[in-house]
Motif scaffolding. Structure first.
Motif, PDB file in Angstrom:
ATOM      1  N   ARG A 219     -18.261  -4.503 -31.997  1.00 54.85           N
ATOM      2  CA  ARG A 219     -17.177  -5.458 -32.192  1.00 54.85           C
ATOM      3  C   ARG A 219     -16.629  -5.351 -33.614  1.00 54.85           C
ATOM      4  O   ARG A 219     -17.383  -5.205 -34.581  1.00 54.85           O
ATOM      5  CB  ARG A 219     -17.713  -6.865 -31.928  1.00 54.85           C
ATOM      6  N   LEU A 220     -15.308  -5.425 -33.729  1.00 51.16           N
ATOM      7  CA  LEU A 220     -14.631  -5.503 -35.023  1.00 51.16           C
ATOM      8  C   LEU A 220     -13.900  -6.831 -35.085  1.00 51.16           C
ATOM      9  O   LEU A 220     -13.067  -7.121 -34.217  1.00 51.16           O
ATOM     10  CB  LEU A 220     -13.636  -4.351 -35.183  1.00 51.16           C
ATOM     11  N   VAL A 221     -14.218  -7.634 -36.083  1.00 53.24           N
ATOM     12  CA  VAL A 221     -13.608  -8.954 -36.239  1.00 53.24           C
ATOM     13  C   VAL A 221     -12.788  -8.969 -37.522  1.00 53.24           C
ATOM     14  O   VAL A 221     -13.314  -8.708 -38.614  1.00 53.24           O
ATOM     15  CB  VAL A 221     -14.672 -10.062 -36.289  1.00 53.24           C
ATOM     16  N   PHE A 222     -11.492  -9.252 -37.403  1.00 54.41           N
ATOM     17  CA  PHE A 222     -10.580  -9.236 -38.540  1.00 54.41           C
ATOM     18  C   PHE A 222     -10.270 -10.654 -39.009  1.00 54.41           C
ATOM     19  O   PHE A 222     -10.323 -11.608 -38.227  1.00 54.41           O
ATOM     20  CB  PHE A 222      -9.289  -8.504 -38.166  1.00 54.41           C
ATOM     21  N   SER A 223      -9.926 -10.770 -40.275  1.00 52.80           N
ATOM     22  CA  SER A 223      -9.589 -12.085 -40.838  1.00 52.80           C
ATOM     23  C   SER A 223      -8.229 -12.558 -40.350  1.00 52.80           C
ATOM     24  O   SER A 223      -7.939 -13.752 -40.354  1.00 52.80           O
ATOM     25  CB  SER A 223      -9.614 -12.021 -42.368  1.00 52.80           C
ATOM     26  N   GLU A 224      -7.389 -11.622 -39.922  1.00 53.41           N
ATOM     27  CA  GLU A 224      -6.100 -11.929 -39.328  1.00 53.41           C
ATOM     28  C   GLU A 224      -5.758 -10.794 -38.362  1.00 53.41           C
ATOM     29  O   GLU A 224      -6.372  -9.726 -38.421  1.00 53.41           O
ATOM     30  CB  GLU A 224      -5.013 -12.067 -40.395  1.00 53.41           C
ATOM     31  N   PRO A 225      -4.832 -10.990 -37.440  1.00 51.60           N
ATOM     32  CA  PRO A 225      -4.505  -9.916 -36.486  1.00 51.60           C
ATOM     33  C   PRO A 225      -4.130  -8.620 -37.205  1.00 51.60           C
ATOM     34  O   PRO A 225      -3.376  -8.634 -38.188  1.00 51.60           O
ATOM     35  CB  PRO A 225      -3.317 -10.494 -35.710  1.00 51.60           C
ATOM     36  N   TYR A 226      -4.697  -7.532 -36.730  1.00 53.27           N
ATOM     37  CA  TYR A 226      -4.452  -6.219 -37.334  1.00 53.27           C
ATOM     38  C   TYR A 226      -3.927  -5.294 -36.253  1.00 53.27           C
ATOM     39  O   TYR A 226      -4.608  -5.031 -35.257  1.00 53.27           O
ATOM     40  CB  TYR A 226      -5.745  -5.675 -37.947  1.00 53.27           C
ATOM     41  N   GLY A 227      -2.721  -4.797 -36.415  1.00 59.15           N
ATOM     42  CA  GLY A 227      -2.012  -4.141 -35.327  1.00 59.15           C
ATOM     43  C   GLY A 227      -2.284  -2.671 -35.113  1.00 59.15           C
ATOM     44  O   GLY A 227      -1.935  -2.131 -34.064  1.00 59.15           O
TER      45      GLY A 227
END
Length: 527
Positions: A145-153
């Motif tokens: 899983r990769l969890v970003f601090s904000e949406p990363y496109g």
């Protein structure tokens, strides 16, 4: 091999190379495919260098989570499926079954995470992605899983990028090698296994079919789809002289040339025993030094851009109309993000406008130092033409001729041109490196932390960051075009057109060659 042919090879390469290559050549196995690579393989770590030949080596022995197909679209490779949370921040990936490294160990999520972490320390696109990353962890042995601090496109574009640097997956113990140190083992999970005991830098590299590799069911396309290996052994035979390469192909001593010298293309195309095809493409560009006069003035950069004549440049360097085309897009023409918006700039020279801009900028005729790499056959004919075009546009030009290694060293200097620095140089970028603005280094505008030339523009960097965050194709397409327009506004570089690099192989002997922007060697058969 006849004694005559063996003598011809020996006379050019020397007895040492013949003795080193003889055991392999003597095998005479129809399942041995022999390739002349575009350059010598010196570095084996595909995360440590951007060298194309090392990237190609990487594709032989490693696999990737995603890849880029022949149309420039991202497709799954090692990944079976993935999901994205409703807020766009959490990406979960499941690996397909049957993935195993060459040492027999299964590929796990921990291997993937270690490989990505090392890659992200060196690759600019990886660095940007990991800067936005909040957490990366294993959900199970086969999912992560990769969890970003904000949406990363551009998550998939990052994981599936086809070139420099490719996020190849390695065993965790190898991927934990510090990013500034080269790896010592070369074990992947890809379609071929590297024969380290037969590796001879400057002479050859050998790869064996991985019998346990399970290819995808889809047809191969670009760096995606089924990587089916149909030969038992692949040998990269290093031949430096262009004529020797051609003779070896025509005489059947090798099966394929990865890069055909332009001056030999026409004769090989006319040979009924040889198949030629236009494969890997790229773009030429003139890069300016934005830090020092006179190109620290955008008007002077625009003047130089207006002086360029793409057809004259390409005709001189490539010379074969079917292998080049003019193109004013900063992304490859015909690719998903290509745009025709180029403000007032065209592929034809506008010398009067160039001279007007120089007068407006107060240019006093100070010499422009243009670097000329005389030993780089892909580029060597371009700088003299660039110099002449700049002179017609009102510039005084001081062209400095040197080898490519010296150009690479000098372009890193930020001193004034008259103190050992530079003002402009010509370079080449592969199509696969220019597919999006986050990955394409010439579009960076983060000042002295950026690519050689050190453009600085806050608006450009904001646009590139927005592109990285964009979540849909329409938004990214618009942002890509905005970035192209901004590149012209700030005079980031002068585009000089596109070319195709042809390959050649033995007709009726070799089949299944995948012609594309990236050199890959699965799917190839010999009768």
């Amino acid at each position: 091999m006849s004694s005559t042919r063996r003598f011809m090879l020996a006379s050019t390469l020397g007895a040492a190379l013949v003795l080193a290559a003889a055991p392999a050549l003597a095998q005479g196995s129809a399942s041995t495919f022999r390739l002349v690579p575009s350059s010598d393989l010196k570095v084996l770590d595909p995360v440590w260098t951007t060298a194309v030949v090392t990237r190609n080596h990487g594709y032989m022995i490693y696999d990737t989570l995603f890849g880029t197909d022949a149309k420039g679209h991202i497709q799954p490779q090692m990944v079976e499926s993935h999901t994205v949370s409703s807020d766009g921040k959490t990406w979960t990936f499941k690996l397909r079954s049957g993935l195993a490294f060459h040492d027999g160990q299964p590929v796990t999520a921990e291997d993937v995470l270690a490989s990505l972490a090392r890659w992200a320390k060196r690759d600019p696109m990886g660095q940007r992605m990991y800067a936005a990353l909040e957490k990366a962890d294993a959900v199970s042995a086969s999912s992560f899983r990769l969890v970003f601090s904000e949406p990363y496109g551009v998550v998939l574009e990052s994981l599936g990028k086809p070139s420099s640097l490719v996020p190849f997956i390695m065993p965790k113990r190898i991927a934990e090698t510090p990013a500034d140190k080269q790896i010592a083992e070369h074990i992947g999970s890809g379609p071929y296994m590297f024969k380290a005991d037969e590796f001879r830098p400057g002479e050859r590299a050998v790869y064996l079919k991985n019998p346990k590799y399970v290819p995808r069911a889809e047809a191969p396309s670009g760096t995606t789809g089924g990587k089916t290996v149909k030969v038992d052994r692949v040998e990269w035979v290093v031949l430096r002289d262009a004529q020797t390469q051609v003779n070896a192909l025509v005489n059947g001593e090798v099966d394929m040339l990865e890069s055909v010298p332009f001056e030999h293309y026409t004769s090989l195309k006319a040979n009924n025993r040889i198949t030629t095809a236009a494969a890997a493409g790229g773009q030429y560009l003139l890069r300016f030094n934005h830090l020092v006069p006179p190109f620290n003035d955008v008007r002077v950069r625009h003047a130089a851009m207006l002086a360029m004549n793409q057809d004259a440049l390409l005709r001189t360097q490539v010379g074969i109309p079917e292998l080049y085309k003019t193109c004013m897009s900063v992304y490859p023409c015909g690719s998903p993000l290509a745009s025709k918006k180029s403000l007032a700039f065209t592929d034809k020279p506008q010398f009067a406008k160039a001279r007007e801009l120089l007068k407006e900028a107060g240019y006093k005729g100070q010499p422009v130092v243009l670097l000329h790499a005389t030993d780089n056959t892909t580029l060597a004919k371009l700088p003299p033409v660039v110099a002449q075009l700049l002179r017609q546009g009102g510039f005084t030009v001081d062209m400095k001729s040197m080898d490519w290694g010296s150009v690479v060293a000098r372009r890193a200097k930020k001193d004034p041109a008259e103190q050992g620095g530079w003002n402009a140089f010509v370079t080449y970028w592969g199509t696969e490196d220019a597919l999006n603005p986050v990955n394409y280094a010439p579009l960076s505008a983060n000042g002295e932390a950026g690519w050689f030339g050190w453009a600085s523009d806050e608006r450009m960097e904001q646009l590139r960051a927005s592109f990285a965050r964009a979540s849909n194709e329409a938004q990214r397409k618009q942002l890509a075009e905005d970035i192209q327009v901004r590149a012209y506004e700030i005079g980031a570089f002068a585009p000089m057109g596109e070319l195709l690099r042809p390959v050649a192989y033995r007709k009726g002997v070799v089949s299944g060659v995948l012609v594309g922007t990236t050199n890959v060697y699965w799917n190839i058969s010999k009768p």
